[in-house]
Design a protein around this motif. Structure first.
Motif, PDB file in Angstrom:
ATOM      1  N   ASN A 147      80.573 -11.047 -13.640  1.00  0.00           N
ATOM      2  CA  ASN A 147      81.308 -12.280 -13.345  1.00  0.00           C
ATOM      3  C   ASN A 147      80.756 -12.953 -12.094  1.00  0.00           C
ATOM      4  OD1 ASN A 147      82.924 -11.990 -15.595  1.00  0.00           O
ATOM      5  ND2 ASN A 147      84.642 -11.111 -14.462  1.00  0.00           N
ATOM      6  N   GLU A 148      80.381 -12.147 -11.098  1.00  0.00           N
ATOM      7  CA  GLU A 148      79.767 -12.691  -9.884  1.00  0.00           C
ATOM      8  C   GLU A 148      78.395 -13.287 -10.192  1.00  0.00           C
ATOM      9  OE1 GLU A 148      79.752  -9.677  -6.843  1.00  0.00           O
ATOM     10  OE2 GLU A 148      81.913  -9.347  -7.062  1.00  0.00           O
ATOM     11  N   LEU A 149      77.614 -12.610 -11.021  1.00  0.00           N
ATOM     12  CA  LEU A 149      76.282 -13.105 -11.369  1.00  0.00           C
ATOM     13  C   LEU A 149      76.361 -14.423 -12.133  1.00  0.00           C
ATOM     14  CD1 LEU A 149      74.466  -9.806 -12.452  1.00  0.00           C
ATOM     15  CD2 LEU A 149      74.398 -10.962 -10.237  1.00  0.00           C
ATOM     16  N   LEU A 150      77.371 -14.562 -12.971  1.00  0.00           N
ATOM     17  CA  LEU A 150      77.536 -15.801 -13.744  1.00  0.00           C
ATOM     18  C   LEU A 150      77.728 -17.016 -12.835  1.00  0.00           C
ATOM     19  CD1 LEU A 150      79.771 -14.472 -16.639  1.00  0.00           C
ATOM     20  CD2 LEU A 150      77.549 -15.607 -16.936  1.00  0.00           C
ATOM     21  N   GLY A 151      78.278 -16.782 -11.639  1.00  0.00           N
ATOM     22  CA  GLY A 151      78.519 -17.877 -10.698  1.00  0.00           C
ATOM     23  C   GLY A 151      77.385 -18.139  -9.725  1.00  0.00           C
ATOM     24  N   GLN A 152      76.329 -17.335  -9.774  1.00  0.00           N
ATOM     25  CA  GLN A 152      75.214 -17.477  -8.829  1.00  0.00           C
ATOM     26  C   GLN A 152      74.239 -18.556  -9.287  1.00  0.00           C
ATOM     27  OE1 GLN A 152      74.727 -16.064  -5.860  1.00  0.00           O
ATOM     28  NE2 GLN A 152      76.641 -14.958  -6.073  1.00  0.00           N
ATOM     29  N   LEU A 153      74.100 -19.588  -8.476  1.00  0.00           N
ATOM     30  CA  LEU A 153      73.121 -20.632  -8.777  1.00  0.00           C
ATOM     31  C   LEU A 153      71.782 -20.333  -8.120  1.00  0.00           C
ATOM     32  CD1 LEU A 153      75.441 -23.755  -8.413  1.00  0.00           C
ATOM     33  CD2 LEU A 153      74.764 -22.551 -10.511  1.00  0.00           C
ATOM     34  N   GLN A 154      71.820 -19.650  -6.980  1.00  0.00           N
ATOM     35  CA  GLN A 154      70.602 -19.267  -6.273  1.00  0.00           C
ATOM     36  C   GLN A 154      70.652 -17.753  -6.035  1.00  0.00           C
ATOM     37  OE1 GLN A 154      70.354 -21.670  -2.738  1.00  0.00           O
ATOM     38  NE2 GLN A 154      69.985 -23.532  -3.892  1.00  0.00           N
ATOM     39  N   PRO A 155      70.209 -16.989  -7.017  1.00  0.00           N
ATOM     40  CA  PRO A 155      70.312 -15.526  -6.906  1.00  0.00           C
ATOM     41  C   PRO A 155      69.440 -14.959  -5.799  1.00  0.00           C
ATOM     42  CG  PRO A 155      69.078 -16.160  -8.870  1.00  0.00           C
ATOM     43  CD  PRO A 155      69.604 -17.413  -8.277  1.00  0.00           C
ATOM     44  N   ASN A 156      69.942 -13.863  -5.202  1.00  0.00           N
ATOM     45  CA  ASN A 156      69.161 -13.149  -4.191  1.00  0.00           C
ATOM     46  C   ASN A 156      68.592 -11.879  -4.827  1.00  0.00           C
ATOM     47  OD1 ASN A 156      71.230 -11.171  -4.215  1.00  0.00           O
ATOM     48  ND2 ASN A 156      72.334 -12.189  -2.557  1.00  0.00           N
ATOM     49  N   ASN A 157      67.877 -11.104  -4.032  1.00  0.00           N
ATOM     50  CA  ASN A 157      67.236  -9.890  -4.555  1.00  0.00           C
ATOM     51  C   ASN A 157      68.244  -8.921  -5.167  1.00  0.00           C
ATOM     52  OD1 ASN A 157      64.790 -10.885  -3.783  1.00  0.00           O
ATOM     53  ND2 ASN A 157      64.515  -9.506  -2.036  1.00  0.00           N
ATOM     54  N   ARG A 158      69.395  -8.779  -4.538  1.00  0.00           N
ATOM     55  CA  ARG A 158      70.437  -7.881  -5.059  1.00  0.00           C
ATOM     56  C   ARG A 158      70.905  -8.370  -6.425  1.00  0.00           C
ATOM     57  NH1 ARG A 158      74.239  -3.791  -3.170  1.00  0.00           N
ATOM     58  NH2 ARG A 158      75.486  -3.411  -5.011  1.00  0.00           N
ATOM     59  N   ASN A 159      71.079  -9.692  -6.568  1.00  0.00           N
ATOM     60  CA  ASN A 159      71.517 -10.247  -7.851  1.00  0.00           C
ATOM     61  C   ASN A 159      70.502  -9.961  -8.948  1.00  0.00           C
ATOM     62  OD1 ASN A 159      72.658 -13.168  -6.063  1.00  0.00           O
ATOM     63  ND2 ASN A 159      73.872 -11.395  -6.622  1.00  0.00           N
ATOM     64  N   TYR A 160      69.229 -10.151  -8.650  1.00  0.00           N
ATOM     65  CA  TYR A 160      68.184  -9.856  -9.642  1.00  0.00           C
ATOM     66  C   TYR A 160      68.206  -8.377 -10.037  1.00  0.00           C
ATOM     67  CZ  TYR A 160      65.999 -14.415  -8.759  1.00  0.00           C
ATOM     68  OH  TYR A 160      65.749 -15.765  -8.643  1.00  0.00           O
ATOM     69  N   ALA A 161      68.341  -7.510  -9.036  1.00  0.00           N
ATOM     70  CA  ALA A 161      68.353  -6.074  -9.303  1.00  0.00           C
ATOM     71  C   ALA A 161      69.575  -5.678 -10.136  1.00  0.00           C
ATOM     72  CB  ALA A 161      68.325  -5.296  -7.990  1.00  0.00           C
ATOM     73  N   ASP A 162      70.729  -6.255  -9.806  1.00  0.00           N
ATOM     74  CA  ASP A 162      71.935  -5.955 -10.579  1.00  0.00           C
ATOM     75  C   ASP A 162      71.796  -6.406 -12.023  1.00  0.00           C
ATOM     76  OD1 ASP A 162      73.401  -4.680  -8.588  1.00  0.00           O
ATOM     77  OD2 ASP A 162      74.434  -6.511  -7.952  1.00  0.00           O
ATOM     78  N   LEU A 163      71.252  -7.590 -12.225  1.00  0.00           N
ATOM     79  CA  LEU A 163      71.081  -8.086 -13.585  1.00  0.00           C
ATOM     80  C   LEU A 163      70.136  -7.186 -14.377  1.00  0.00           C
ATOM     81  CD1 LEU A 163      71.657 -10.188 -15.766  1.00  0.00           C
ATOM     82  CD2 LEU A 163      69.759 -11.553 -14.830  1.00  0.00           C
ATOM     83  N   ALA A 164      69.030  -6.809 -13.779  1.00  0.00           N
ATOM     84  CA  ALA A 164      68.070  -5.941 -14.470  1.00  0.00           C
ATOM     85  C   ALA A 164      68.698  -4.590 -14.793  1.00  0.00           C
ATOM     86  CB  ALA A 164      66.818  -5.756 -13.608  1.00  0.00           C
ATOM     87  N   ARG A 165      69.439  -4.030 -13.851  1.00  0.00           N
ATOM     88  CA  ARG A 165      70.085  -2.737 -14.054  1.00  0.00           C
ATOM     89  C   ARG A 165      71.088  -2.803 -15.205  1.00  0.00           C
ATOM     90  NH1 ARG A 165      74.753  -1.176 -11.881  1.00  0.00           N
ATOM     91  NH2 ARG A 165      74.722  -2.845 -10.337  1.00  0.00           N
ATOM     92  N   LEU A 166      71.871  -3.872 -15.240  1.00  0.00           N
ATOM     93  CA  LEU A 166      72.857  -4.016 -16.312  1.00  0.00           C
ATOM     94  C   LEU A 166      72.188  -4.266 -17.659  1.00  0.00           C
ATOM     95  CD1 LEU A 166      75.655  -6.074 -14.525  1.00  0.00           C
ATOM     96  CD2 LEU A 166      75.606  -3.619 -15.014  1.00  0.00           C
ATOM     97  N   MET A 167      71.095  -4.998 -17.640  1.00  0.00           N
ATOM     98  CA  MET A 167      70.383  -5.240 -18.902  1.00  0.00           C
ATOM     99  C   MET A 167      69.863  -3.925 -19.480  1.00  0.00           C
ATOM    100  SD  MET A 167      68.712  -8.944 -18.773  1.00  0.00           S
ATOM    101  CE  MET A 167      68.759  -8.907 -20.530  1.00  0.00           C
ATOM    102  N   ILE A 168      69.336  -3.080 -18.623  1.00  0.00           N
ATOM    103  CA  ILE A 168      68.847  -1.776 -19.067  1.00  0.00           C
ATOM    104  C   ILE A 168      70.013  -0.928 -19.576  1.00  0.00           C
ATOM    105  CG2 ILE A 168      67.863   0.411 -18.263  1.00  0.00           C
ATOM    106  CD1 ILE A 168      66.112  -1.352 -16.352  1.00  0.00           C
ATOM    107  N   ARG A 169      71.116  -0.931 -18.849  1.00  0.00           N
ATOM    108  CA  ARG A 169      72.272  -0.114 -19.212  1.00  0.00           C
ATOM    109  C   ARG A 169      72.829  -0.491 -20.582  1.00  0.00           C
ATOM    110  NH1 ARG A 169      76.690   0.183 -14.841  1.00  0.00           N
ATOM    111  NH2 ARG A 169      75.241   1.740 -14.097  1.00  0.00           N
ATOM    112  N   TYR A 170      72.906  -1.782 -20.874  1.00  0.00           N
ATOM    113  CA  TYR A 170      73.566  -2.229 -22.102  1.00  0.00           C
ATOM    114  C   TYR A 170      72.603  -2.495 -23.251  1.00  0.00           C
ATOM    115  CZ  TYR A 170      77.943  -2.229 -19.658  1.00  0.00           C
ATOM    116  OH  TYR A 170      79.060  -1.818 -18.977  1.00  0.00           O
TER     117      TYR A 170
END
Length: 104
Positions: free
Chosen positions: A29-52
């Protein structure tokens, strides 16, 4: 008609709820609201993509992961290349997260 209903019921029974679903939903939900992602956001997205990836269930999370990728104008391959570069340079997660294995 009953045959179609049985197939739907079987599909719903096979879908699973991931043990990290609630925590992952909050992060997403936090990532959906990010218009300018930071390194943590990119890492979280990649981690979740791998998980699911290939997970049977959590279709809402899987759909929203793709929405985030599209809104950030990245392909999955570009995201993974970016996060490999981020992890190669240094730690992405704060010290408070150390010791927690969240890859399950």
């Amino acid at each position: 008609m009953a045959e179609g209903k049985n197939q739907k019921e079987q599909k719903e029974q096979k879908e699973q709820r991931h043990p990290q679903y609630t925590k992952d939903r909050q992060i997403l939900n936090e990532l959906l609201g990010q218009l300018q992602p930071n390194n943590r956001n990119y890492a979280d997205l990649a981690r979740l993509m791998i998980r699911y990836q290939g997970f049977i269930g959590a279709r809402d999370i899987q759909a929203d992961l793709l929405k985030v990728l599209q809104s950030w104008q990245l392909s999955q391959e570009e995201l993974f290349a970016k996060t490999r570069a981020i992890h190669a340079v240094g730690k992405v997660y704060m010290a408070q997260d150390e010791g927690q294995d969240d890859w399950a």
